[in-house]
Design an enzyme around this catalytic site. Structure first.
Site, PDB file in Angstrom:
ATOM      1  N   ARG A  60     -36.259 -57.531   0.795  1.00  0.00           N
ATOM      2  CA  ARG A  60     -36.475 -58.042  -0.568  1.00  0.00           C
ATOM      3  C   ARG A  60     -36.177 -59.554  -0.620  1.00  0.00           C
ATOM      4  O   ARG A  60     -36.866 -60.298  -1.304  1.00  0.00           O
ATOM      5  CB  ARG A  60     -35.603 -57.269  -1.560  1.00  0.00           C
ATOM      6  CG  ARG A  60     -35.926 -55.772  -1.519  1.00  0.00           C
ATOM      7  CD  ARG A  60     -35.354 -55.048  -2.691  1.00  0.00           C
ATOM      8  NE  ARG A  60     -35.990 -55.505  -3.901  1.00  0.00           N
ATOM      9  CZ  ARG A  60     -35.399 -55.523  -5.083  1.00  0.00           C
ATOM     10  NH1 ARG A  60     -34.157 -55.134  -5.218  1.00  0.00           N
ATOM     11  NH2 ARG A  60     -36.048 -55.933  -6.142  1.00  0.00           N
ATOM     12  N   ASN A  93     -32.848 -59.578 -13.234  1.00  0.00           N
ATOM     13  CA  ASN A  93     -33.565 -59.745 -11.973  1.00  0.00           C
ATOM     14  C   ASN A  93     -32.706 -60.449 -10.940  1.00  0.00           C
ATOM     15  O   ASN A  93     -31.969 -61.385 -11.253  1.00  0.00           O
ATOM     16  CB  ASN A  93     -34.862 -60.522 -12.199  1.00  0.00           C
ATOM     17  CG  ASN A  93     -35.800 -59.770 -13.118  1.00  0.00           C
ATOM     18  OD1 ASN A  93     -35.613 -58.580 -13.348  1.00  0.00           O
ATOM     19  ND2 ASN A  93     -36.790 -60.449 -13.657  1.00  0.00           N
ATOM     20  N   HIS A 110     -27.087 -58.941 -12.862  1.00  0.00           N
ATOM     21  CA  HIS A 110     -27.083 -57.969 -11.762  1.00  0.00           C
ATOM     22  C   HIS A 110     -27.032 -58.638 -10.385  1.00  0.00           C
ATOM     23  O   HIS A 110     -27.356 -58.020  -9.382  1.00  0.00           O
ATOM     24  CB  HIS A 110     -28.315 -57.051 -11.857  1.00  0.00           C
ATOM     25  CG  HIS A 110     -28.261 -56.109 -13.023  1.00  0.00           C
ATOM     26  ND1 HIS A 110     -29.349 -55.394 -13.472  1.00  0.00           N
ATOM     27  CD2 HIS A 110     -27.224 -55.752 -13.835  1.00  0.00           C
ATOM     28  CE1 HIS A 110     -28.993 -54.649 -14.513  1.00  0.00           C
ATOM     29  NE2 HIS A 110     -27.713 -54.856 -14.761  1.00  0.00           N
ATOM     30  N   CYS A 118     -18.224 -61.536   0.418  1.00  0.00           N
ATOM     31  CA  CYS A 118     -17.410 -60.828   1.402  1.00  0.00           C
ATOM     32  C   CYS A 118     -16.479 -59.866   0.669  1.00  0.00           C
ATOM     33  O   CYS A 118     -15.757 -60.275  -0.247  1.00  0.00           O
ATOM     34  CB  CYS A 118     -16.592 -61.832   2.213  1.00  0.00           C
ATOM     35  SG  CYS A 118     -15.444 -61.050   3.361  1.00  0.00           S
ATOM     36  N   CYS A 137     -18.246 -63.059   8.170  1.00  0.00           N
ATOM     37  CA  CYS A 137     -18.036 -63.846   6.948  1.00  0.00           C
ATOM     38  C   CYS A 137     -17.727 -65.294   7.358  1.00  0.00           C
ATOM     39  O   CYS A 137     -16.856 -65.520   8.201  1.00  0.00           O
ATOM     40  CB  CYS A 137     -16.859 -63.257   6.161  1.00  0.00           C
ATOM     41  SG  CYS A 137     -16.310 -64.354   4.831  1.00  0.00           S
ATOM     42  N   SER A 179     -37.287 -51.853 -19.001  1.00  0.00           N
ATOM     43  CA  SER A 179     -37.575 -50.491 -19.469  1.00  0.00           C
ATOM     44  C   SER A 179     -36.553 -49.964 -20.476  1.00  0.00           C
ATOM     45  O   SER A 179     -36.749 -48.908 -21.060  1.00  0.00           O
ATOM     46  CB  SER A 179     -37.637 -49.541 -18.269  1.00  0.00           C
ATOM     47  OG  SER A 179     -36.429 -49.632 -17.541  1.00  0.00           O
ATOM     48  N   ALA A 221     -46.841 -59.812 -19.415  1.00  0.00           N
ATOM     49  CA  ALA A 221     -45.898 -60.900 -19.706  1.00  0.00           C
ATOM     50  C   ALA A 221     -46.557 -62.271 -19.552  1.00  0.00           C
ATOM     51  O   ALA A 221     -46.265 -63.186 -20.323  1.00  0.00           O
ATOM     52  CB  ALA A 221     -44.694 -60.778 -18.774  1.00  0.00           C
TER      53      ALA A 221
END
Ligand code: OAD
Length: 236
Positions: A60, A93, A110, A118, A137, A179, A221
């Protein structure tokens, strides 16, 4: 004398990025690129199968390089630039299309794909490439605990105090391309109504919470958001 401009608060979801080519979450039988939510988006999933979770978010993150902001993202940036009042953008998003579309200071409730954190020393920072289970890390050197800075199911969304304060003093509240199924984001429209805001939903379909809004603009949109922004900018 000019009227004082109303504070505008906007909540966006995956639907605003759909026309840029990023898949939404619930338009494909509840599966995200073939994976059930609890396989990839919970802390338990990361403990159980970190390779799968890292691979899912690596794909992603890499996909961000293949997409561009669309007219809806750009219209919100134009609103921020041209509106003579406060505009707060809260996004669910994890992509960076609002920023690349020119909006500055969006609140990512989010988390963000291009950030990692970490679990051991709580270092967090920007990240461009892939994350492996063996990635150390940069701060404490521990391996196996660097994770995408994404709010997984069962975790607390970011900046809720700032979000609630903004929505609680909104004059206009708009939900775009979401939604209305994931809380607490889905509950913000009720808070906005309680605060006396005018509420508008922009979506290509009816949602679970459409009935709560004062009005709904139905359509893509990329068309509806620029038209709504034109309306707001034309107000006295
Ligand atoms: P959903 O996939 O649940 O909803 C996307 C919404 O966008 C749906 O209502 C679609 O009808 C609408 N939509 C799709 N294409 C559109 C378009 N071109 N124009 C306008 N609307 C369009 O996504 P979210 O509501 O964002 O959380 O999902 C909320 C959260 O659930 C996400 O942030 C994610 C997920 O679990 C985390 O990752 C923590």
């Amino acid at each position: 004398m000019r009227k004082q401009k109303r504070a505008i608060v906007i909540l966006t979801g995956a639907g605003i990025s759909a026309e840029s080519g990023l898949a939404t979450f619930r338009d494909q039988d509840g599966l995200w690129e073939g994976h059930a939510v609890d396989e990839v988006a919970t802390p338990e999933a990361f403990e159980r199968n970190p390779e799968l979770v890292q691979r899912f978010y690596n794909l992603r993150r890499a996909a961000l390089a293949t997409v561009e902001p669309n007219a809806a993202h750009r219209a919100l940036a134009r609103l921020q630039d041209e509106y003579g009042g406060r505009v707060t953008l809260i996004t669910q998003n994890v992509d960076d299309l609002h920023e690349r579309g020119g909006f500055s200071g969006a609140i990512h409730m989010h988390g963000e794909l291009r950030r990692v954190k970490c679990e051991v020393c709580h270092w967090e920072g920007g990240w461009e490439g892939d994350l492996e289970v063996t990635t150390a890390c940069p701060e404490c050197g521990t391996t196996g605990h660097l994770r995408p800075d994404i709010v997984w199911f069962g975790e607390m969304p970011y900046s809720m105090d700032v979000i609630e304060a903004a929505v609680g003093s909104a004059g206009v509240f708009a939900a775009i391309g979401t939604s209305g199924l994931v809380y607490p984001a889905a509950g913000l429209v009720r808070l906005a109504k309680f605060a006396g805001a005018e509420t508008v939903e922009i979506n290509n379909k009816e949602t679970a919470v459409s009935g709560t809004f004062d009005r709904c603009r139905t359509g893509p949109a990329s068309v509806e958001v620029p038209a709504w922004v034109d309306e707001l900018l034309a107000e006295d």
